[in-house]
Structures are given as C-alpha cells and as structure tokens.
Design a protein around this motif. Structure first.
Motif, PDB file in Angstrom:
ATOM      1  N   PHE A 100       0.828  -1.202   0.000  1.00  0.00           N
ATOM      2  CA  PHE A 100       0.000   0.000   0.000  1.00  0.00           C
ATOM      3  C   PHE A 100       0.863   1.252   0.000  1.00  0.00           C
ATOM      4  CE2 PHE A 100      -4.012  -2.030   2.150  1.00  0.00           C
ATOM      5  CZ  PHE A 100      -4.058  -2.965   1.139  1.00  0.00           C
ATOM      6  N   ASP A 101       2.069   1.169   0.584  1.00  0.00           N
ATOM      7  CA  ASP A 101       2.938   2.348   0.643  1.00  0.00           C
ATOM      8  C   ASP A 101       3.296   2.836  -0.759  1.00  0.00           C
ATOM      9  OD1 ASP A 101       2.883   2.308   3.381  1.00  0.00           O
ATOM     10  OD2 ASP A 101       4.884   1.447   3.635  1.00  0.00           O
ATOM     11  N   GLU A 102       3.703   1.906  -1.649  1.00  0.00           N
ATOM     12  CA  GLU A 102       4.082   2.365  -2.982  1.00  0.00           C
ATOM     13  C   GLU A 102       2.881   2.700  -3.854  1.00  0.00           C
ATOM     14  OE1 GLU A 102       5.849  -1.967  -3.165  1.00  0.00           O
ATOM     15  OE2 GLU A 102       5.373  -0.554  -1.581  1.00  0.00           O
ATOM     16  N   ILE A 103       1.756   2.014  -3.625  1.00  0.00           N
ATOM     17  CA  ILE A 103       0.551   2.390  -4.374  1.00  0.00           C
ATOM     18  C   ILE A 103       0.096   3.779  -3.932  1.00  0.00           C
ATOM     19  CG2 ILE A 103      -1.811   1.770  -4.975  1.00  0.00           C
ATOM     20  CD1 ILE A 103      -1.090  -1.143  -4.449  1.00  0.00           C
ATOM     21  N   HIS A 118      -9.482  11.549 -12.362  1.00  0.00           N
ATOM     22  CA  HIS A 118     -10.212  10.434 -12.965  1.00  0.00           C
ATOM     23  C   HIS A 118      -9.167   9.352 -13.273  1.00  0.00           C
ATOM     24  CE1 HIS A 118     -13.616   8.848 -15.450  1.00  0.00           C
ATOM     25  NE2 HIS A 118     -12.632   8.281 -16.116  1.00  0.00           N
ATOM     26  N   ILE A 119      -9.014   8.383 -12.343  1.00  0.00           N
ATOM     27  CA  ILE A 119      -7.924   7.417 -12.445  1.00  0.00           C
ATOM     28  C   ILE A 119      -8.489   6.002 -12.479  1.00  0.00           C
ATOM     29  CG2 ILE A 119      -5.760   6.591 -11.439  1.00  0.00           C
ATOM     30  CD1 ILE A 119      -5.601   9.260  -9.908  1.00  0.00           C
ATOM     31  N   MET A 120      -8.015   5.233 -13.443  1.00  0.00           N
ATOM     32  CA  MET A 120      -8.352   3.816 -13.548  1.00  0.00           C
ATOM     33  C   MET A 120      -7.234   2.998 -12.923  1.00  0.00           C
ATOM     34  SD  MET A 120     -11.166   3.783 -15.393  1.00  0.00           S
ATOM     35  CE  MET A 120     -11.173   2.085 -15.945  1.00  0.00           C
ATOM     36  N   LEU A 121      -7.604   1.965 -12.193  1.00  0.00           N
ATOM     37  CA  LEU A 121      -6.638   0.971 -11.735  1.00  0.00           C
ATOM     38  C   LEU A 121      -6.717  -0.241 -12.650  1.00  0.00           C
ATOM     39  CD1 LEU A 121      -6.829   0.715  -7.828  1.00  0.00           C
ATOM     40  CD2 LEU A 121      -4.768   1.096  -9.182  1.00  0.00           C
ATOM     41  N   LEU A 129      -5.311  -8.988  -6.957  1.00  0.00           N
ATOM     42  CA  LEU A 129      -5.673  -9.153  -5.550  1.00  0.00           C
ATOM     43  C   LEU A 129      -5.198  -7.953  -4.737  1.00  0.00           C
ATOM     44  CD1 LEU A 129      -6.627 -10.844  -3.097  1.00  0.00           C
ATOM     45  CD2 LEU A 129      -4.370 -11.941  -3.107  1.00  0.00           C
ATOM     46  N   THR A 130      -3.962  -7.540  -4.964  1.00  0.00           N
ATOM     47  CA  THR A 130      -3.373  -6.444  -4.184  1.00  0.00           C
ATOM     48  C   THR A 130      -4.127  -5.143  -4.376  1.00  0.00           C
ATOM     49  OG1 THR A 130      -1.192  -7.479  -4.333  1.00  0.00           O
ATOM     50  CG2 THR A 130      -1.257  -5.142  -3.780  1.00  0.00           C
ATOM     51  N   VAL A 131      -4.418  -4.755  -5.625  1.00  0.00           N
ATOM     52  CA  VAL A 131      -5.088  -3.469  -5.837  1.00  0.00           C
ATOM     53  C   VAL A 131      -6.537  -3.502  -5.357  1.00  0.00           C
ATOM     54  CG1 VAL A 131      -3.574  -2.893  -7.775  1.00  0.00           C
ATOM     55  CG2 VAL A 131      -5.833  -3.868  -8.230  1.00  0.00           C
ATOM     56  N   SER A 132      -7.170  -4.674  -5.377  1.00  0.00           N
ATOM     57  CA  SER A 132      -8.528  -4.775  -4.839  1.00  0.00           C
ATOM     58  C   SER A 132      -8.528  -4.506  -3.341  1.00  0.00           C
ATOM     59  CB  SER A 132      -9.116  -6.156  -5.132  1.00  0.00           C
ATOM     60  OG  SER A 132      -9.257  -6.373  -6.523  1.00  0.00           O
ATOM     61  N   VAL A 147      -9.809  -2.376 -14.087  1.00  0.00           N
ATOM     62  CA  VAL A 147      -9.758  -3.434 -15.093  1.00  0.00           C
ATOM     63  C   VAL A 147      -8.756  -4.472 -14.601  1.00  0.00           C
ATOM     64  CG1 VAL A 147      -9.233  -4.040 -17.479  1.00  0.00           C
ATOM     65  CG2 VAL A 147     -10.311  -1.835 -16.959  1.00  0.00           C
ATOM     66  N   LEU A 148      -9.265  -5.648 -14.241  1.00  0.00           N
ATOM     67  CA  LEU A 148      -8.433  -6.704 -13.678  1.00  0.00           C
ATOM     68  C   LEU A 148      -8.315  -7.852 -14.664  1.00  0.00           C
ATOM     69  CD1 LEU A 148      -9.830  -6.748 -10.026  1.00  0.00           C
ATOM     70  CD2 LEU A 148      -8.008  -5.331 -11.003  1.00  0.00           C
ATOM     71  N   ASN A 149      -7.082  -8.245 -14.901  1.00  0.00           N
ATOM     72  CA  ASN A 149      -6.733  -9.242 -15.908  1.00  0.00           C
ATOM     73  C   ASN A 149      -6.311 -10.514 -15.171  1.00  0.00           C
ATOM     74  OD1 ASN A 149      -5.241 -10.790 -17.747  1.00  0.00           O
ATOM     75  ND2 ASN A 149      -3.894  -9.119 -18.364  1.00  0.00           N
ATOM     76  N   SER A 150      -7.186 -11.520 -15.147  1.00  0.00           N
ATOM     77  CA  SER A 150      -6.932 -12.789 -14.451  1.00  0.00           C
ATOM     78  C   SER A 150      -6.454 -12.574 -13.020  1.00  0.00           C
ATOM     79  CB  SER A 150      -5.911 -13.632 -15.219  1.00  0.00           C
ATOM     80  OG  SER A 150      -6.349 -13.901 -16.523  1.00  0.00           O
ATOM     81  N   PRO A 151      -7.225 -11.868 -12.199  1.00  0.00           N
ATOM     82  CA  PRO A 151      -6.797 -11.659 -10.811  1.00  0.00           C
ATOM     83  C   PRO A 151      -6.747 -12.974 -10.042  1.00  0.00           C
ATOM     84  CG  PRO A 151      -9.099 -11.022 -11.074  1.00  0.00           C
ATOM     85  CD  PRO A 151      -8.572 -11.290 -12.454  1.00  0.00           C
TER      86      PRO A 151
END
Length: 317
Positions: A100-103, A118-121, A129-132, A147-151
C-alpha cells in the motif's frame, strides 16, 4: 524523471520507501504520456500493477490506453523488475498491505502532482488481488474504475486441499517465512510469451525468468490472508471489469493448450470470487486467452480490447 529501459517516450522515476529487514527498499513508476508534447490534456490516467514473477513491459497495453487519451502509469512493486536490488529476496512480501505504501505514493504523484481526478486501476494476477485490497482500504475519491486481468482470487486445487493446506501455510509461514516451497515449474507459460522461445513479446528473462521466482512460505501466507479478506467481501464502489480465459488446463507439453488456456490459475475461481470485490463487477471470459489476457494471440487480445472498450463506453469510465 529519466528515460525508461523501454525507450522514449517512456519515462521512469524511483520511489524511495522505508527500509525493511533486508535493507533499502524502492518501487518504480513508469509513465507513458498521452500527449508528451503537451498539445492537449489527458482525459484521465491508468495505474497498472503487474503479477507475481513479473514486471511492466506490456507496451501494447499502455499504448492502447494512451491512444484513447489516458496517461498511462505502471508500478514495479518492491523487489520486482526495475525495483529489485541485489540484497533482496525477489518478490518476497510478508503482508500484502506493505504494498500500500508504494501504491499510495504512485497515486499521490498521479492525482496530486500530475492533477488527475479520474484514475483507472488495472492489474494482472497477484496484482489484481493487491489493488482490490488497496482500493477497499483506501476508498480513493479519484478511482473511476478497475480493469483486472486474471486476478488471483483463490488458491488452486481442490476444496479439501485448500482447507488442509492453508492452516499449515499460516503456521509454518509465520515461524519460518523465508523457507522455500518446493514446486515443479514447467516454464511453458513464460516460454509461450517470449520472442526467443514460442512467443512474440520482448522482455528481460532476468526479471521474468522461465523458471519463475521461488515461492516462500511467508509470501504464501500473505497471499492466503489476502484471499481470506477478499472472500469475506470487499467494498470497492467503482465499476470493475474482470477478464480471464474461458478455461484452464495443465498441459504436459508445449502446444496449443499453452497458448489458448490459462495454465497458471483456475478460471472457475476467478469467476466465482469476482463479485466479492465490490457491488458493480462485470466478468468476461475471453475464449482462447492465456493467463495474461493481453498477451494472448492477436485475435484473442483483439477481442479482449473490444471488451474493455465496450465496458468503458457502457459505464462512462
């Protein structure tokens, strides 16, 4: 900022983080501007986070977004890719919340310094998993969608195996976190991607090796703790698009199955747990896709991009 290893117009900056038990820690933020000459204002931004044994090299994906007016940023997490240092155990983390620190730092640069509201993750596999978890914890106002690609949302294998293995992983992972878990890696997946093997993509095999990185028990404990939190239900309020292949397989030889199925994760688990991310989730199975959907064969990823385009138009994100 300096020129990235991908070459102009990609730029890169290092994010200094607090030291950990191995010493100095950094993350790396790569940027591709939609309008590098400043001729126009970007309509928004995308922040991309890679998966396990991975780093950012997906130029086609970045350029797809910039062609639609978005500034594109990619974060190489600590101990991965551009951020890996000689004194570090590659890919190791003891708790996913440490990321979370670097995000946070990347988000601050994108939202505050660069002025994006207006930011997309976007993220792949373990990054999904991490960004969720991050989006659920931080609830950022500027988050427009994901937009998650095979989370990676659950551990592969039978229910019984998961029920038996997880308590053991937690117990041993707490006591001896750096112990490596023995596993047999065929290398088929990375070979199916790299131009020097059976694929079409150029990337550094030192940073994304054919044999993958070691899996350490402390890291696997962190993953299972993250899975458990997601399974209890997250509250990501922004619209979420989840893409995966339509089927998984375990091929014994290099062949069509390697190129047309997910040979890393079980897509049934992705389908099952996607709605645990939030209340507004769209799931799409892309026939013939690989684990990294946007690195699939040309016709397959053309469909994947069409699905993202359709989703963007439908939800105005």
């Amino acid at each position: 900022m300096t020129i990235d290893v991908l070459g102009e117009p990609y730029t890169v900056e290092t994010i200094e983080l607090a030291d950990d038990f191995e010493g100095t820690v950094v993350a790396t933020l790569v940027k591709l501007a939609a309008y590098p000459d400043g001729d126009d204002d970007a309509k928004g931004a995308v922040l991309y986070v890679h998966g396990f044994s991975d780093y950012f090299f997906q130029k086609e994906y970045a350029e797809w977004w910039t062609a639609r007016g978005y500034d594109f940023y990619a974060l190489d997490l600590r101990k991965y890719g551009r951020s890996l240092r000689e004194h570090q155990s590659g890919t190791y983390i003891g708790d996913l919340s440490e990321y979370f620190d670097e995000i946070d730092a990347a988000w601050e640069r994108i939202a505050e310094r660069d002025g994006h509201s207006h930011i997309m993750l976007s993220a792949h596999s373990t990054g999904g998993l991490t960004v969720s978890l991050w989006a659920d914890d931080r609830q950022p106002d500027a988050l427009a969608g994901m937009v998650l690609n095979s989370p990676w949302l659950d551990l592969q294998g039978s229910f019984l195996l998961r029920e038996l293995a997880t308590p053991v992983v937690r117990r041993i992972g707490h006591r001896v976190p750096m112990r490596e878990l023995g596993r047999d890696v065929s290398g088929f997946y990375t070979m199916s991607l790299h131009v020097d093997h059976d694929g079409e993509w150029e990337f550094d095999l030192g940073l994304k090796p054919v044999g993958s990185y070691p899996v350490r028990l402390g890291w696997l404990k962190a993953i299972r703790d993250g899975h458990a939190k997601l399974h209890r239900g997250l509250d990501v309020k922004a619209p979420v698009l989840v893409l995966s292949s339509d089927r998984s397989s375990k091929p014994k030889t290099m062949g069509d199955l390697v190129h047309s199925t997910d040979i890393v994760l079980d897509v049934r688990q992705i389908r099952r747990w996607s709605t645990a991310i939030g209340s507004h989730v769209t799931y799409v199975a892309v026939p013939g896709a690989k684990h990294d959907v946007i690195l699939s064969r040309p016709e397959v990823r053309k469909q994947a991009y069409a699905e993202i385009e359709r989703w963007l138009a439908a939800y105005g994100v």
